[in-house]
Design an enzyme around this catalytic site. Structure first.
Site, PDB file in Angstrom:
ATOM      1  CD  GLU A 152       2.024 -13.225   8.470  1.00  0.00           C
ATOM      2  OE1 GLU A 152       1.309 -13.213   7.491  1.00  0.00           O
ATOM      3  OE2 GLU A 152       3.239 -12.542   8.193  1.00  0.00           O
TER       4      GLU A 152
ATOM      5  CG  HIS B   6      -1.256 -12.207   5.387  1.00  0.00           C
ATOM      6  ND1 HIS B   6      -0.308 -11.715   5.936  1.00  0.00           N
ATOM      7  CD2 HIS B   6      -2.378 -11.386   4.925  1.00  0.00           C
ATOM      8  CE1 HIS B   6      -0.578 -10.287   5.483  1.00  0.00           C
ATOM      9  NE2 HIS B   6      -1.761 -10.204   4.726  1.00  0.00           N
TER      10      HIS B   6
ATOM     11  CG  ASN C 234       2.309 -14.274   3.868  1.00  0.00           C
ATOM     12  OD1 ASN C 234       1.128 -13.765   3.916  1.00  0.00           O
ATOM     13  ND2 ASN C 234       3.070 -14.097   4.914  1.00  0.00           N
TER      14      ASN C 234
ATOM     15  CG  ASP D 216      -5.871  -7.312  10.311  1.00  0.00           C
ATOM     16  OD1 ASP D 216      -6.165  -6.358  10.060  1.00  0.00           O
ATOM     17  OD2 ASP D 216      -5.131  -7.960   9.324  1.00  0.00           O
TER      18      ASP D 216
HETATM   19  N1  LIG Z   1      -3.404  -6.504   7.868  1.00  0.00           N
HETATM   20  C1  LIG Z   1      -3.872  -6.241   6.381  1.00  0.00           C
HETATM   21  C2  LIG Z   1      -4.947  -7.016   6.252  1.00  0.00           C
HETATM   22  O1  LIG Z   1      -6.111  -6.879   6.774  1.00  0.00           O
HETATM   23  C3  LIG Z   1      -5.329  -7.133   4.593  1.00  0.00           C
HETATM   24  O2  LIG Z   1      -6.451  -8.099   4.340  1.00  0.00           O
HETATM   25  C4  LIG Z   1      -4.091  -7.830   3.876  1.00  0.00           C
HETATM   26  C5  LIG Z   1      -4.039  -7.470   2.302  1.00  0.00           C
HETATM   27  O3  LIG Z   1      -3.780  -6.026   2.386  1.00  0.00           O
HETATM   28  P1  LIG Z   1      -3.920  -5.256   1.094  1.00  0.00           P
HETATM   29  O4  LIG Z   1      -5.489  -5.344   0.728  1.00  0.00           O
HETATM   30  O5  LIG Z   1      -3.612  -3.715   1.006  1.00  0.00           O
HETATM   31  O6  LIG Z   1      -3.394  -5.788  -0.179  1.00  0.00           O
HETATM   32  O7  LIG Z   1      -2.919  -7.644   4.318  1.00  0.00           O
HETATM   33  C6  LIG Z   1      -2.535  -6.475   5.605  1.00  0.00           C
HETATM   34  O8  LIG Z   1      -1.455  -6.916   5.952  1.00  0.00           O
END
Ligand SMILES: N[C@@H]1[C@@H](O)[C@H](O)[C@@H](COP(=O)(O)O)O[C@@H]1O
Length: 237
Positions: free
Chosen positions: A141, A136, A134, A65
């Site tokens: 989302e 995702h 949340n 992403d």
């Molecule tokens: N865009 C990223 C994702 O690629 C990631 O997998 C997720 C969890 O992030 P983290 O591993 O820092 O908790 O949310 C973010 O928004």
């Protein structure tokens, strides 16, 4: 969905790295979609530390992403979070990696380009992602269709505010561009990683709630080879 709890973040990351290394040694032309964020950083470090020189010669990576409007070379971009710790140290050639361009003038065309890239590889072998507070996956989302391929999403407030942790200064985040949940469901193996106490509540929801698009991570329960790997701090079983 296979749920597995590892005693520590270190053990979780070792397992995830070993899984990827074993897979590419058996499937040298694998296509692997990886997430940005903090969760996979130790996994990436361990992959790099334990890779043999030719393990990744023919492997293709797809970055999960990107934040719309963020330049690729911004240290907080999703690209930077994958490129610096994994792609560059492994020496992956540019034609073997796909990143979303968050600055693309035509975002729909950018989605199509990534969809075509994944299709040209015959789909994803592995998708290994983190989870948002949340629920995702990538920037899919709550409410994202399980039928969606790459698309642009409107970010929830929690995603925009938690996303600030990747940036040095306050950065407006309103939209994301992401591999879709259909890609996730079509991947041969789907893995969600979670560590730390902040993820415990959302892991509890994933375990307890039925499969529904309001909680994107429940797509994992639809997958015939879906894995949720957490450390003890995130365990909600
Ligand atoms: N865009 C990223 C994702 O690629 C990631 O997998 C997720 C969890 O992030 P983290 O591993 O820092 O908790 O949310 C973010 O928004």
């Amino acid at each position: 969905m296979n749920y597995h709890v590892f005693p520590t973040y270190e053990a979780l990351s070792t397992h995830a790295a070993d899984f990827i290394l074993a897979y590419v040694r058996n499937h040298p032309t694998a296509t692997i979609c990886v997430a940005s964020g903090e969760t996979p950083l130790l996994t990436f470090q361990k992959i790099v530390a334990n890779a043999q020189p030719d393990d990744f010669d023919q492997v293709t990576f797809v970055a999960l992403d990107e934040w719309v409007g963020i330049a690729p070379d911004n240290a907080g971009s999703c690209r930077s979070y994958i490129d610096a710790p994994l792609i560059k140290p492994l020496g992956i050639r540019p034609e073997r990696v796909s990143f979303f361009d968050g600055l693309a003038s035509d975002l729909e065309a950018e989605c199509q380009r990534v969809n075509d890239f994944i299709a040209s590889k015959g789909g994803l072998d592995i998708i290994m992602v983190g989870i948002g507070l949340n629920g995702h996956l990538g920037l899919n989302e709550p409410g994202s269709s399980f039928e969606s391929y790459a698309h642009v999403s409107e970010l929830e407030e929690v995603t925009a505010s938690v996303g600030q942790k990747y940036f040095q200064s306050e950065t407006p985040l309103t939209q994301g561009i992401t591999v879709g949940l259909k890609h996730f469901l079509e991947a041969k193996t789907a893995i969600v990683l979670a560590n730390g106490p902040r993820k415990k509540d959302i892991i509890k929801r994933v375990l307890e709630e039925p499969i529904n698009e309001s909680l994107p991570a429940t797509a994992l329960k639809l997958h015939s080879n879906g894995h949720l790997w957490v450390d003890a701090a995130a365990d909600a079983s």
